[in-house]
Design a protein around this motif. Structure first.
Motif, PDB file in Angstrom:
ATOM      1  N   ASP A   1      -1.993  11.210  -2.839  1.00 47.02           N
ATOM      2  CA  ASP A   1      -2.166  11.431  -4.104  1.00 47.02           C
ATOM      3  C   ASP A   1      -2.158  13.102  -4.301  1.00 47.02           C
ATOM      4  O   ASP A   1      -3.124  13.652  -4.161  1.00 47.02           O
ATOM      5  CB  ASP A   1      -3.243  10.986  -5.013  1.00 47.02           C
ATOM      6  CG  ASP A   1      -3.235  11.010  -6.490  1.00 47.02           C
ATOM      7  OD1 ASP A   1      -3.902  10.604  -7.057  1.00 47.02           O
ATOM      8  OD2 ASP A   1      -2.198  11.720  -6.984  1.00 47.02           O
ATOM      9  N   LEU A   2      -1.207  13.735  -4.767  1.00 49.36           N
ATOM     10  CA  LEU A   2      -1.023  15.198  -4.806  1.00 49.36           C
ATOM     11  C   LEU A   2      -1.640  15.512  -6.186  1.00 49.36           C
ATOM     12  O   LEU A   2      -1.572  16.824  -6.359  1.00 49.36           O
ATOM     13  CB  LEU A   2       0.498  15.675  -4.695  1.00 49.36           C
ATOM     14  CG  LEU A   2       1.342  15.435  -3.585  1.00 49.36           C
ATOM     15  CD1 LEU A   2       2.562  15.624  -3.390  1.00 49.36           C
ATOM     16  CD2 LEU A   2       0.458  16.065  -2.208  1.00 49.36           C
ATOM     17  N   ARG A   3      -2.110  14.713  -6.861  1.00 44.38           N
ATOM     18  CA  ARG A   3      -2.769  15.226  -8.100  1.00 44.38           C
ATOM     19  C   ARG A   3      -2.083  16.339  -8.981  1.00 44.38           C
ATOM     20  O   ARG A   3      -2.631  17.198  -9.544  1.00 44.38           O
ATOM     21  CB  ARG A   3      -4.285  15.721  -7.759  1.00 44.38           C
ATOM     22  CG  ARG A   3      -5.105  14.383  -6.968  1.00 44.38           C
ATOM     23  CD  ARG A   3      -6.546  14.665  -6.691  1.00 44.38           C
ATOM     24  NE  ARG A   3      -7.145  14.812  -7.914  1.00 44.38           N
ATOM     25  CZ  ARG A   3      -7.792  13.912  -8.768  1.00 44.38           C
ATOM     26  NH1 ARG A   3      -7.345  12.609  -8.366  1.00 44.38           N
ATOM     27  NH2 ARG A   3      -8.389  14.181  -9.847  1.00 44.38           N
ATOM     28  N   GLY A   4      -0.848  16.229  -8.910  1.00 46.27           N
ATOM     29  CA  GLY A   4      -0.095  17.100  -9.866  1.00 46.27           C
ATOM     30  C   GLY A   4      -0.384  17.318 -11.058  1.00 46.27           C
ATOM     31  O   GLY A   4      -0.020  18.281 -11.956  1.00 46.27           O
ATOM     32  N   PHE A   5      -0.976  16.101 -11.825  1.00 45.21           N
ATOM     33  CA  PHE A   5      -1.131  16.252 -13.247  1.00 45.21           C
ATOM     34  C   PHE A   5      -2.779  15.736 -13.307  1.00 45.21           C
ATOM     35  O   PHE A   5      -2.888  15.039 -14.450  1.00 45.21           O
ATOM     36  CB  PHE A   5      -0.338  15.234 -13.908  1.00 45.21           C
ATOM     37  CG  PHE A   5       1.189  15.674 -13.541  1.00 45.21           C
ATOM     38  CD1 PHE A   5       1.831  16.769 -14.462  1.00 45.21           C
ATOM     39  CD2 PHE A   5       1.948  15.200 -12.704  1.00 45.21           C
ATOM     40  CE1 PHE A   5       3.151  16.879 -14.243  1.00 45.21           C
ATOM     41  CE2 PHE A   5       3.134  15.446 -12.353  1.00 45.21           C
ATOM     42  CZ  PHE A   5       3.964  16.544 -13.183  1.00 45.21           C
ATOM     43  N   SER A   6      -3.445  16.309 -12.514  1.00 50.78           N
ATOM     44  CA  SER A   6      -4.977  15.710 -12.531  1.00 50.78           C
ATOM     45  C   SER A   6      -5.384  16.651 -13.612  1.00 50.78           C
ATOM     46  O   SER A   6      -5.259  17.623 -13.726  1.00 50.78           O
ATOM     47  CB  SER A   6      -5.551  15.883 -11.580  1.00 50.78           C
ATOM     48  OG  SER A   6      -7.070  15.736 -11.651  1.00 50.78           O
TER      49      SER A   6
ATOM     50  N   VAL B   1       4.670   8.171   1.154  1.00 50.30           N
ATOM     51  CA  VAL B   1       4.582   7.835  -0.298  1.00 50.30           C
ATOM     52  C   VAL B   1       3.654   9.294  -0.781  1.00 50.30           C
ATOM     53  O   VAL B   1       2.502   9.326  -0.480  1.00 50.30           O
ATOM     54  CB  VAL B   1       4.090   6.670  -0.763  1.00 50.30           C
ATOM     55  CG1 VAL B   1       3.895   6.610  -2.203  1.00 50.30           C
ATOM     56  CG2 VAL B   1       4.779   5.564  -0.191  1.00 50.30           C
ATOM     57  N   LEU B   2       4.473  10.063  -1.580  1.00 54.91           N
ATOM     58  CA  LEU B   2       4.035  11.331  -2.063  1.00 54.91           C
ATOM     59  C   LEU B   2       3.905  11.078  -3.702  1.00 54.91           C
ATOM     60  O   LEU B   2       4.808  11.182  -4.328  1.00 54.91           O
ATOM     61  CB  LEU B   2       4.765  12.606  -1.679  1.00 54.91           C
ATOM     62  CG  LEU B   2       5.071  12.762  -0.315  1.00 54.91           C
ATOM     63  CD1 LEU B   2       6.002  14.119   0.048  1.00 54.91           C
ATOM     64  CD2 LEU B   2       3.815  12.603   0.711  1.00 54.91           C
ATOM     65  N   ASP B   3       2.604  10.773  -4.210  1.00 59.05           N
ATOM     66  CA  ASP B   3       2.383  10.187  -5.491  1.00 59.05           C
ATOM     67  C   ASP B   3       1.798  11.566  -6.067  1.00 59.05           C
ATOM     68  O   ASP B   3       1.173  12.311  -5.705  1.00 59.05           O
ATOM     69  CB  ASP B   3       1.380   9.419  -5.301  1.00 59.05           C
ATOM     70  CG  ASP B   3       1.302   8.606  -6.718  1.00 59.05           C
ATOM     71  OD1 ASP B   3       0.137   8.273  -6.938  1.00 59.05           O
ATOM     72  OD2 ASP B   3       2.447   8.450  -7.487  1.00 59.05           O
ATOM     73  N   ASN B   4       2.322  11.583  -7.262  1.00 60.80           N
ATOM     74  CA  ASN B   4       2.020  12.596  -8.394  1.00 60.80           C
ATOM     75  C   ASN B   4       2.304  14.024  -7.927  1.00 60.80           C
ATOM     76  O   ASN B   4       1.339  14.863  -8.084  1.00 60.80           O
ATOM     77  CB  ASN B   4       0.508  12.417  -8.762  1.00 60.80           C
ATOM     78  CG  ASN B   4       0.111  11.484  -9.796  1.00 60.80           C
ATOM     79  OD1 ASN B   4       0.911  11.458 -10.879  1.00 60.80           O
ATOM     80  ND2 ASN B   4      -0.805  11.094  -9.799  1.00 60.80           N
TER      81      ASN B   4
ATOM     82  N   SER C   1      12.656   8.576   9.156  1.00 60.20           N
ATOM     83  CA  SER C   1      11.597   8.478   8.140  1.00 60.20           C
ATOM     84  C   SER C   1      12.191   8.447   6.862  1.00 60.20           C
ATOM     85  O   SER C   1      13.399   8.830   6.277  1.00 60.20           O
ATOM     86  CB  SER C   1      10.584   9.626   8.431  1.00 60.20           C
ATOM     87  OG  SER C   1       9.984   9.554   9.581  1.00 60.20           O
ATOM     88  N   THR C   2      11.534   7.713   6.275  1.00 59.77           N
ATOM     89  CA  THR C   2      11.774   7.721   4.433  1.00 59.77           C
ATOM     90  C   THR C   2      10.594   8.321   3.741  1.00 59.77           C
ATOM     91  O   THR C   2       9.532   8.065   4.083  1.00 59.77           O
ATOM     92  CB  THR C   2      12.002   6.156   4.177  1.00 59.77           C
ATOM     93  OG1 THR C   2      12.996   5.690   4.827  1.00 59.77           O
ATOM     94  CG2 THR C   2      12.156   5.960   2.881  1.00 59.77           C
ATOM     95  N   VAL C   3      10.807   8.871   2.633  1.00 62.35           N
ATOM     96  CA  VAL C   3      10.186   9.565   1.695  1.00 62.35           C
ATOM     97  C   VAL C   3      10.209   9.125   0.442  1.00 62.35           C
ATOM     98  O   VAL C   3      11.322   8.998  -0.115  1.00 62.35           O
ATOM     99  CB  VAL C   3       9.913  11.095   1.671  1.00 62.35           C
ATOM    100  CG1 VAL C   3       9.065  11.758   0.924  1.00 62.35           C
ATOM    101  CG2 VAL C   3       9.977  11.646   3.259  1.00 62.35           C
ATOM    102  N   VAL C   4       9.131   8.606  -0.379  1.00 63.15           N
ATOM    103  CA  VAL C   4       9.328   8.322  -1.720  1.00 63.15           C
ATOM    104  C   VAL C   4       8.454   9.191  -2.431  1.00 63.15           C
ATOM    105  O   VAL C   4       6.947   9.362  -2.313  1.00 63.15           O
ATOM    106  CB  VAL C   4       8.697   6.956  -1.717  1.00 63.15           C
ATOM    107  CG1 VAL C   4       8.858   6.437  -3.332  1.00 63.15           C
ATOM    108  CG2 VAL C   4       9.872   5.826  -1.105  1.00 63.15           C
ATOM    109  N   VAL C   5       8.893   9.906  -3.272  1.00 61.68           N
ATOM    110  CA  VAL C   5       7.906  10.874  -4.236  1.00 61.68           C
ATOM    111  C   VAL C   5       7.832  10.399  -5.713  1.00 61.68           C
ATOM    112  O   VAL C   5       9.002   9.875  -6.160  1.00 61.68           O
ATOM    113  CB  VAL C   5       8.586  12.302  -4.213  1.00 61.68           C
ATOM    114  CG1 VAL C   5       7.707  13.337  -4.912  1.00 61.68           C
ATOM    115  CG2 VAL C   5       8.908  12.611  -2.618  1.00 61.68           C
ATOM    116  N   THR C   6       6.662  10.667  -6.428  1.00 61.91           N
ATOM    117  CA  THR C   6       6.681  10.081  -7.757  1.00 61.91           C
ATOM    118  C   THR C   6       6.400  11.741  -8.483  1.00 61.91           C
ATOM    119  O   THR C   6       5.430  12.382  -7.946  1.00 61.91           O
ATOM    120  CB  THR C   6       5.619   9.164  -8.130  1.00 61.91           C
ATOM    121  OG1 THR C   6       4.375   9.647  -7.802  1.00 61.91           O
ATOM    122  CG2 THR C   6       5.929   7.809  -7.052  1.00 61.91           C
TER     123      THR C   6
END
Length: 921
Positions: free
Chosen positions: A325-330, A379-382, A399-404
């Motif tokens: 959880d990259l906490r981009g909008f924490s 999975v790179l979230d937020n 590899s596969t990357v899913v970013v939100t």
């Protein structure tokens, strides 16, 4: 995705399942095809490989039967196919799915990297890490035996190549134990002999190096009637001439680390209620080996979609799944630095904390190297923006990357070809399915018109729908029409400006209005609590409620979909809800109420952490804390085991509280929290965290009149730098600590500083200077009425003396230390001294005594719950057992150490013990 294993027991793994290829000859067929994957193997060749010189009368028919069964097994699991081709058969799978071909690919790439020895070593380590034992284990027959011999030679060649690369990188002494075992097995291998001679020379054992050369030369002359080759003779002459070019370089680049012992499975649980998103799932399915960016408003369901898809396809990524959880909008912290995320990934992939580069680009390069040819799902979230994501991309083609993200990440789409998956509101049918899942079909079907209006008011926004459904669940007898009437009365804004988030504050205000005053106050306070989540004791302290009452309030908030409880029993808020809660706190609560809550929460963590530190080191000089604020609830910790468990669970929260205290200039709290984490960080190897907390503490200490916190900060920073191998920084901090202690005539801090300087010089390899500081430590400790401290000083002198080969002095000091520890119940120190005595006994040939001392140390450490140190003692115990010829006992001991290292995530130590077990045979 299938994984065909030949470098060990012949098997096929698909996801978490291992397929059974059948009986021995059927497994031989599979192996015979897999070694030549993609190429036609003739029927005659297959018969020869399966039956060698004694095929049955109906060999072709039997072979066809085996092939048919194998084809059925592979097809049923989606693991590949065996195709009939003119002249024979071919196994049709990606060569990268077969460990033998991955091994050969990495060897070939290593040869292509000539000149970049760090990369060569990394590739060869990856190649050798693919071996699970003897190749084609369990297969009988002449072909399998011959193939094993050939593959064994390939493995030996790779091992020799790796040693050459490491020698070019400046290694030496660390290679001696392994090479010493190999030269016994292959005494006439001149390449191996040269490696061993050079490693001994670099280890400062030049006499041993020359003696081994003479031994090899004598064997060659006596057995083969020939002199050593030119390369080995030249090395011998250069050693005799004291050629300085043979010495290790002044600075050795950090070599890449082994692959993980445990495949990472970091995906959080799949969402329990998931509806719709068919088009988006199809788009993700159509792009399985690339980067996909799922974008949309906060609360629109991006993470749910990502996790739902990830769990459906997890089996296609046998090398693991990583999540952050990259906490981009924490609401309570800045977006996560990519370096922090990379450190987490590298640690998971087996890189020790002291081997992780400091520079972000170096971290990213190491990460890409470790996963270059692996099938990994990330999975790179937020994510906040493209810049935060780019260092985390693996770069490989498997590899596969899913970013939100709430942002569109256009740079990722245009610059890196990411698939853009825009997530909008749910359709009416999907929203209805969600409500049906939450409320039950009877309640939804009872009033279709009101349900349609409720869906219209929520605008298809998943979070709004869940909040409404949660409120409805708390009042099961309330008609749906009454719920809609409440929404209408509150004026729910159904996305009038086109932004799905525009109506969400109204929905949240409606949910908030339904709370009792007690629940509303708790909700507001939870929005400003530091850390990613909160446990019940901390929540009780924050709110000033009893634990039972706090639990009841949290459950009420959960029913209203304002908080969620995870499987560990911790409570978490969605980012948007947390932002709203913090807003209500500023709006509805007075400054005094918020300050009192903050004081209670800080004191909960501070006093509990202080108690934990006292349990981990009961003989440490205590620090004074002010009494906890009224209503604060420090968590009771009965023993050392409970202290470690609490710190394991609460570590990120204590770090967050320290940062919050620093931002509010609470300087005493800042250094006291750092002090309270010291032993935990050392036991768990959190070296980077130790640096961060004490750097923060040093800044805080500069604002205090008491000089002790500054001395402590410099000393602890020196210790952390020592552990990380940064000796100049370490000695700089430690000398500052010592100078300040001498300036203020603080003998206690002087003694502790000398003790840390001893360890710093030991790590630098200057054992004599270390002994000087150890003796000064002992002299100072003897001035205090602290027998356990004196015992530590005696053990320090004993250990340094043992390192210098003065075993009589070492043994005398350690026995004196042991007596003091036993007299004053210093069990942890007693274990340390017993471990030292085990080392001394082993080095002096008293292997029986060494075994006994190590066993006593292990028993004590287990009793204290110190499994980290127990694992270290177990590893050392295996050496005297092996020296006594107790191979079975040594094997059992090292296997136990291996299990503990794996449980503790200490991958480098696990690899070292695995190599010892392999050597033991």
């Amino acid at each position: 995705m299938a994984d065909f294993r030949l470098l060990g027991d012949v098997a096929v793994a698909v996801g978490d399942r291992t397929l059974d290829p059948g009986p021995d000859r059927q497994r031989r067929v599979l192996a015979a095809l897999a070694v030549d994957v993609g190429r036609v193997v003739s029927v005659e060749r297959l018969i020869e490989r399966v039956w060698h010189e004694a095929p049955p009368l109906r060999a072709r028919a039997t072979l066809v039967s085996y092939l048919s069964r194998l084809r059925h097994v592979l097809a049923a699991a989606g693991a590949g196919d065996i195709a009939r081709r003119p002249g024979g058969y071919a196994l049709e799978v990606d060569p990268a799915a077969i460990d033998l071909h991955r091994f050969r690919d990495r060897r070939a790439r290593a040869r292509a990297c000539a000149g970049d020895d760090g990369r060569v070593a990394a590739l060869l380590r990856e190649a050798l890490g693919l071996w699970r034992g003897e190749a084609l284990t369990g297969l009988g027959g002449g072909w399998a035996a011959a193939e094993r011999v050939r593959l064994h030679q390939e493995r030996l060649d790779a091992e020799h190549d790796l040693v050459d690369a490491l020698l070019r990188l400046g290694h030496g002494e660390d290679l001696v134990p392994d090479l010493a075992t190999r030269v016994v097995e292959w005494p006439l291998d001149e390449r191996l002999a040269g490696q061993y001679v050079l490693a001994l020379h670099r280890a400062g054992r030049t006499a041993d190096a020359l003696a081994h050369y003479r031994q090899v030369r004598r064997r060659l002359v006596d057995d083969l009637g020939t002199e050593p080759g030119a390369a080995l003779q030249e090395l011998h002459q250069r050693i005799l001439a004291a050629d300085t070019a043979l010495s290790a370089p002044a600075a050795t680049p950090a070599e890449p680390v082994i692959t993980p012992v445990v495949v990472p499975r970091q995906l959080p649980a799949a969402p329990p209620s998931f509806v719709g998103r068919r088009d988006e799932l199809d788009r993700l399915d159509a792009n399985p080996a690339a980067v996909s960016a799922i974008v949309g408003a906060g609360g629109i369901g991006k993470t749910s979609l990502a996790l739902h898809w990830a769990h459906r396809h997890a089996g296609e990524f046998p090398d693991g799944q990583l999540f952050v959880d990259l906490r981009g909008f924490s609401p309570d912290s800045a977006p996560m630095d990519p370096a922090v995320a990379l450190r987490g990934f590298l640690h998971t992939l087996g890189v020790p904390a002291d081997r992780i580069p400091v520079d972000l680009h170096a971290q990213a390069a190491l990460f890409r190297s470790l996963v270059a040819d692996q099938r990994v799902l990330l999975v790179l979230d937020n994510a906040v923006d493209t810049a935060q994501v780019l260092p985390l991309l693996p770069g490989g083609r498997f590899s596969t990357v899913v970013v939100t993200s709430r942002n569109r990440l256009s740079g990722l789409v245009t610059g890196h070809g990411a698939q853009h998956v825009s997530l909008d509101v749910l359709s009416d049918a999907e929203a209805r399915a969600l409500l049906t899942d939450r409320l039950g079909p009877e309640r939804v079907e009872a009033d279709p018109a009101s349900v349609r209006e409720l869906i219209r008011f929520c605008g298809g926004f998943p979070l709004a729908l869940n909040i409404v459904a949660g409120h409805a669940c708390t009042r099961p007898r309330l008609p749906t029409a009454a719920l809609v009437a409440e929404l209408r009365d509150l004026g729910l804004d159904a996305l009038d400006d086109g932004d799905p988030t525009a109506s969400l504050p109204t929905v949240l205000s409606w949910s908030h209005r339904a709370l009792t005053p007690e629940q509303a106050t708790a909700f507001a306070l939870l929005g400003s609590a530091p850390g990613p989540d909160i446990g019940l004791p901390a929540a009780a302290g924050l709110t000033g409620l009893s634990p039972a009452r706090a639990r009841a309030v949290l459950r009420a908030l959960e029913r209203a979909s304002l908080v969620a409880q995870d499987t560990a029993g911790r409570w978490r808020m969605h980012d948007l809800i947390r932002t709203y809660a913090a807003t209500t706190a500023e709006r509805d609560l007075s400054d005094d109420v918020r300050q009192e809550a903050s004081d209670r929460l800080v004191d909960h963590y501070l006093h509990t952490a202080r108690t934990a530190e006292g349990l981990l080191d009961p003989h440490a000089q205590p620090i004074h804390l002010d009494p906890p604020a009224p209503g604060a609830r420090p968590h009771p910790l009965p023993d050392e085991s409970a202290a470690m468990a609490w710190l394991d669970a609460q570590h990120p929260h204590v770090l967050a509280v320290q940062q919050a205290a620093a931002s509010h200039d609470r300087h005493d709290v800042v250094w006291q929290l750092a002090w309270s984490l010291t032993n935990f960080h050392q036991r768990r190897g959190h070296l980077q965290d130790q640096l961060v907390v004490w750097r923060t503490a040093l800044r805080a200490a500069e604002h205090l009149t008491d000089p002790v916190p500054r001395m402590l900060a410099h000393r602890r920073l020196g210790r952390a730098h020592t552990k990380l191998g940064r000796f100049e920084q370490a000695t700089e901090h430690l000398h500052r600590a010592l100078a300040q202690a001498e300036h203020h005539h603080d003998l206690t801090q002087q003694a502790h500083s000398h003790h840390e300087l001893m360890w710093a010089w030991l790590q630098r390899g200057d054992d004599r200077r270390a002994l000087e500081h150890a003796r000064r430590t002992l002299d100072l400790y003897r001035e205090f009425d602290q027998p356990v401290w004196e015992a530590r000083g005696l053990n320090a002198v004993g250990w340094c003396a043992a390192r210098l080969g003065d075993y009589d002095t070492a043994r005398a000091h350690c026995h004196a230390a042991l007596a003091l520890h036993r007299r004053h119940h210093g069990r942890s120190g007693e274990a340390d001294v017993l471990d030292s005595l085990g080392y001394i006994d082993h080095r002096t040939g008293h292997h029986g005594l060494a075994v006994e001392h190590y066993r006593q140390a292990i028993a004590l450490r287990r009793g204290l719950g110190n499994t980290t140190s127990a694992a270290d003692s177990l590893e050392r115990l295996g050496h005297p057992q092996a020296a006594l010829g107790q191979a079975d006992e040594a094997r059992a001991t090292w296997r136990e150490a291996l299990d503990l290292y794996r449980q503790q995530g200490r991958h480098a130590e696990a690899r070292r013990v695995r190599e010892k077990l392999d050597t033991l045979g």
